[in-house]
Write a protein that holds these residues in place. Structure first.
Motif, PDB file in Angstrom:
ATOM      1  N   ASP A  59      -0.476   2.222   1.073  1.00 55.84           N
ATOM      2  CA  ASP A  59      -1.276   3.463   1.015  1.00 55.84           C
ATOM      3  C   ASP A  59      -0.641   4.487   0.071  1.00 55.84           C
ATOM      4  OD1 ASP A  59      -3.208   2.508   2.670  1.00 55.84           O
ATOM      5  OD2 ASP A  59      -2.534   3.583   4.460  1.00 55.84           O
ATOM      6  N   GLY A  60      -0.118   3.972  -1.050  1.00 56.67           N
ATOM      7  CA  GLY A  60       0.441   4.853  -2.062  1.00 56.67           C
ATOM      8  C   GLY A  60       1.858   5.313  -1.806  1.00 56.67           C
ATOM      9  N   GLU A  61       2.437   4.995  -0.640  1.00 59.24           N
ATOM     10  CA  GLU A  61       3.803   5.388  -0.319  1.00 59.24           C
ATOM     11  C   GLU A  61       4.752   4.236  -0.664  1.00 59.24           C
ATOM     12  OE1 GLU A  61       4.966   8.285   0.761  1.00 59.24           O
ATOM     13  OE2 GLU A  61       2.965   9.211   0.804  1.00 59.24           O
TER      14      GLU A  61
ATOM     15  N   LEU B 125      -4.861  -0.940   5.758  1.00 53.16           N
ATOM     16  CA  LEU B 125      -3.800  -0.440   4.890  1.00 53.16           C
ATOM     17  C   LEU B 125      -3.944  -1.068   3.508  1.00 53.16           C
ATOM     18  CD1 LEU B 125      -0.725  -0.805   7.309  1.00 53.16           C
ATOM     19  CD2 LEU B 125      -2.032   1.278   6.839  1.00 53.16           C
ATOM     20  N   SER B 126      -3.674  -0.273   2.480  1.00 51.45           N
ATOM     21  CA  SER B 126      -3.740  -0.772   1.110  1.00 51.45           C
ATOM     22  C   SER B 126      -2.326  -1.165   0.660  1.00 51.45           C
ATOM     23  CB  SER B 126      -4.299   0.307   0.174  1.00 51.45           C
ATOM     24  OG  SER B 126      -4.271  -0.141  -1.173  1.00 51.45           O
TER      25      SER B 126
ATOM     26  N   GLU C 267      11.468  -0.363   6.376  1.00 51.27           N
ATOM     27  CA  GLU C 267      10.374   0.572   6.107  1.00 51.27           C
ATOM     28  C   GLU C 267       9.023  -0.125   6.210  1.00 51.27           C
ATOM     29  OE1 GLU C 267      11.110   2.212   2.288  1.00 51.27           O
ATOM     30  OE2 GLU C 267      12.870   3.365   2.914  1.00 51.27           O
ATOM     31  N   LEU C 268       8.948  -1.347   5.690  1.00 47.93           N
ATOM     32  CA  LEU C 268       7.709  -2.124   5.748  1.00 47.93           C
ATOM     33  C   LEU C 268       7.280  -2.356   7.193  1.00 47.93           C
ATOM     34  CD1 LEU C 268       5.527  -4.005   4.484  1.00 47.93           C
ATOM     35  CD2 LEU C 268       7.240  -5.838   4.566  1.00 47.93           C
ATOM     36  N   VAL C 269       8.224  -2.818   8.025  1.00 50.14           N
ATOM     37  CA  VAL C 269       7.923  -3.099   9.437  1.00 50.14           C
ATOM     38  C   VAL C 269       7.496  -1.830  10.156  1.00 50.14           C
ATOM     39  CG1 VAL C 269       8.934  -3.820  11.635  1.00 50.14           C
ATOM     40  CG2 VAL C 269       9.413  -5.123   9.555  1.00 50.14           C
TER      41      VAL C 269
END
Length: 417
Positions: free
Chosen positions: A226-228, A248-249, A235-237
């Motif tokens: 989502d651009g973040e 989610l993109s 962080e991914l989890v």
């Protein structure tokens, strides 16, 4: 059925290691161990080797190591008792029968005048011809009382005859072995599967999951959601778990090319909250020596985490309603078992650490409570009165049972109503 088997194996292994610690250090101190039991309640199986009977009991909720002198197992022969005795080749008594129905043909009968089965090890009285006799008692003598055989325990083989240090080690070894089990399990996981690498790179895509439906591939690196920007696997989890059932993109680096796809994490129930999962696994690297470092660091990290939760319980930010008993652990095991053997081993290691820490708490009836009494004894220079200590532990057991009932009832309401 599979969950029940997994639960029994997990709990059984944790309890076995805990009691094995008590057993090994008790034997090293010269303490007679009468029974090594896995489970509680009625005996299902039993095997006697040497001076110890090894049993498996009906209820898979604990276990114990019964040491000589810890309970009311002392046998006293009062003046006037009529007993049967058998002598060995050294003219020592090696078998005593207290019940006339169990007398053996080669026995002598003695009316007791004096007897000491713990310290001076003798029996004195009058035989059938009214002759005064006195015999030494073998250190390996057995007593048959109403058909039940037991070894006598000379005082130097009893728990309370040992130094404070020896007794403390025998008690502390139980929780210690729970931490050792956790270290072994974490190390085995790392040796077999590898050590997790904290990079947002996909190593495995699980079939029939949102990740598989979105055609994610092994080696894909997640750049952003989502651009973040996403820089680590942690962080991914975190983003995925906080977004159950939300589209989610994903921005992906695949062989140097940027690919964008939309994924909706499945909502998975974990305790009272729902977390998101898409069905991918982190990358791993193999390292023999690194596996042992990983085992130690994981054991340390989870130990700190559990102590932190205990601190939150004391401060009120974590309530008794958040605790789980056997029912909650069973349900959690059911969920964990769905994600493979490595997750199950990881869960077992965490439970082992939890049991070790809980037992070290300075509460009556727990190992930590007993260690606290040993500390008082070391400071005072003499032991606490056994009756007073026994009463404190009895009250502690009652309070723990009440807590277990409350926690179990909360689990039942949480999962079945």
């Amino acid at each position: 059925m599979e969950t029940a088997i997994a639960f029994i194996l997990i709990f059984g292994s944790i309890v076995f290691f805990h009691e094995l610690g008590h057993f090994i250090f008790a034997k090293r101190a010269g303490i007679m161990v009468r029974e090594f039991a896995i489970g509680m309640g009625p005996k299902l199986l039993g095997y006697t080797k040497g001076e110890t009977v090894y049993t498996i009991r009906l209820l898979p909720i604990g276990g114990y190591v019964r040491m000589a002198g810890e309970d009311l197992d002392a046998i006293e022969l009062q003046p006037g008792y009529r007993v049967g005795v058998r002598l060995n080749a050294q003219d020592e008594v090696d078998y005593i029968v207290l019940n006339q129905k169990n007398y053996l043909p080669d026995m002598q009968f003695i009316e007791i005048e004096k007897a000491d089965l713990m310290n001076k090890m003798f029996i004195e009285g009058y035989d059938e011809s009214e002759t005064h006799v006195k015999y030494s008692i073998s250190r390996n003598a057995k007593v048959n009382e109403a058909g039940r055989e037991s070894l006598i325990a000379p005082y130097d083989r009893q728990f309370h005859s040992k130094t404070v240090g020896q007794r403390s080690l025998a008690i502390f070894a139980g929780p210690l072995f729970n931490f050792i089990l956790a270290f072994i399990l974490f190390t085995v996981i790392a040796l077999l599967r590898g050590i997790p690498v904290d990079e947002p790179v996909i190593s495995t895509v699980v079939n029939n999951t949102p990740a598989a439906e979105a055609a994610l591939q092994q080696g894909d690196r997640i750049i952003a959601i989502d651009g973040e920007a996403v820089g680590t696997w942690t962080e991914l989890v975190t983003v995925i778990q906080q977004s159950p059932d939300q589209a989610l993109s994903f921005e992906i680096d695949r062989d140097g090319q940027t690919v964008t796809t939309e994924i909706t994490p499945d909502g998975i129930q974990s305790g009272e909250e729902t977390i998101g999962q898409i069905g991918v696994q982190a990358p791993f690297e193999k390292s023999f020596f690194g596996s042992f470092v990983y085992g130690a660091t994981q054991t340390y990290d989870f130990t700190v985490l559990i102590f932190t939760l205990l601190g939150n319980l004391l401060t009120g930010s974590f309530s008794i309603d958040d605790l789980s008993g056997p029912v909650g652990i069973y349900k959690a095991t059911e969920t964990v078992a769905q994600f493979g053997i490595f997750n199950l081993l990881n869960w077992t290691a965490m439970l082992s650490i939890n049991l070790g820490i809980m037992n070290l708490l300075p509460l009556p009836a727990l190992d930590g409570g007993r260690l606290l009494f040993f500390g008082f004894e070391a400071i005072r220079g003499r032991p606490i009165d056994k009756q007073r200590e026994g009463m404190v532990h009895f009250v502690g057991i009652m309070l723990l049972m009440v807590l277990m009932i409350v926690v179990t009832w909360n689990d039942i309401q949480r999962f079945f109503f």
